[in-house]
Write a protein that holds these residues in place. Structure first.
Motif: not given
Lengths: 241, 241
Positions: B81-82, B84-87, B90, B115-116, B122
DNA sequence: CGTATTATTGATTTGTCTCAAAAAGTGTGG
DNA sequence: CCACACTTTTTGAGACAAATCAATAATACG
């Protein structure tokens, strides 16, 4: 009332709908507290989301044998998000300033309402939550691979990020944000161990001390010792905790 | 193709829009893997969300001195799940079955898209994420207040939840899900320490062993020893890890 | 200035790690 | 079914880090 700029510059509230922005700004409470003031009681802490703009505060529970430290927050940290969505067995905590602090709070029910209606707000919280998870995972790693000296050194290195500017590239002066017993507890060790480990670290890595002011004379030396087994590489972009 | 029931019974995907449901069901891949099979490689793990329906699997990274265990998952756990959104910073990991497993994966880009656009999806992920945070926080607490015997005992007590039914109310038979070195690593100790601590725990709390089958003869005894300092009270509703 | 709080130092004990070796368990081919 | 190699687990002895308990030193504060 809060300035909308403060909200919008904040990653958690960036790009949210005008409607959410208006609603949240109306119910958010800005606050300025002096060191040692209690900011939220048990019940209040579970009814409010708190965003800390500057300063240091601690979350703790009162128990038979003294205080049980839940967390220590600083610039741009937040707490209370776990109360946004229903979950069982969640307990509140006392929130107390350990330096002068600047913060705002939002009643949970309003935040819950906005999150359920604003996809951008929801996504922002989701992203922040993933980041917090990453950080907790790193803490677990640190607890098992770093010794006391390294955990303290790691904390100091991350504390570094709070200095606006460093005069010399290899020398950094910083001051501890709170008393040493609290820091020790935050780093998972006893106060006595903290004291011994810090002084050993200072001897070993060329750090000079004057009370709670530390001067790291050689960044290379301390990073070499502290970060040797960590999966992240210095300068790791983690915030202070 | 996955049955929509499986999706909808799942808290993460409950009550999502028909559109999301259709899209996710089309791209989700159901899988059944035998023990020891590699399920996802480094790259694949960061391109896919994985939901584990039954069985046990491990996430790890290959490094100079053997495997670095990232996590161990079981029934109703998920990972990825980490991504899914930019980071930044990782890294992926290898996912390997340590028992026969039943799972499904969803390409991250589809999940991100849904999700968006689906506020319910979400919110579901947000709630699950908060719960995971709670769990990580508990692990940190355990690492600092529980000794080796207590950590093992705590694991056994939570393993208990996987038994459908117990014949006697105070006696429970269960089998360890994987080899002891892996469990030791999961619990933050050496294999030697695990071996010694488990046998001491068995002597002390009336547990009989036959290989990797354990019989807890007196729940009261073990809970009394294990849970004495924990902030949660038995039976704590935590899943196995 | 004296009291309370916070920090350091000392001596001892405890728990876990480390390295080494033995024992038990697993699988393979003859 | 046994012999063999290989893996996993247990056991032992010693080293070491951190906790504990106790006492002293430093600092803050009315």
């Amino acid at each position: 009332m809060l300035n909308s700029i403060i909200f919008q510059q904040n990653k958690l509230f960036a790009k949210i709908s005008d409607r959410s922005l208006q609603q949240l700004m109306q119910v958010a409470k800005y606050g300025n507290y002096q060191k040692n003031n209690v900011i939220l009681t048990y019940q209040e802490s579970s009814d409010n989301f708190l965003y800390l703009m500057t300063g240091w505060l601690k979350l703790f529970k009162q128990s038979g044998n003294g205080e049980e430290i839940v967390d220590i927050l600083t610039n741009h940290h937040y707490c209370g998000e776990q109360f946004i969505l229903p979950a069982d067995a969640l307990e509140g905590y006392i929130v107390q300033a350990i330096s002068n602090v600047e913060l705002f709070t939002i009643p949970i029910r309003w935040l819950r309402y906005c999150i359920k209606h604003d996809i951008q707000l929801s996504a922002n919280f989701l992203q922040a939550s993933f980041k917090k998870q990453q950080h907790l995972t790193m803490e677990i790693e640190h607890l098992s691979i770093q010794n006391a000296m390294q955990r303290i050194g790691c904390f100091l290195l991350r504390l570094r990020r709070f200095k606006r500017q460093d005069s010399l590239p290899h020398a950094i002066t910083l001051s501890l944000p709170c008393d040493k017993a609290l820091l020790a507890s935050r780093l998972g060790m006893r106060a006595e161990t903290f004291s011994r480990a810090l002084s050993k670290l200072c001897r070993q890595c060329d750090i000079t001390t004057h009370g709670d002011i530390l001067c790291i004379n050689d960044i290379t030396s301390i990073t070499h010792y502290v970060c040797q087994h960590c999966s992240k590489k210095f300068p790791c972009n983690e915030t202070i905790d």
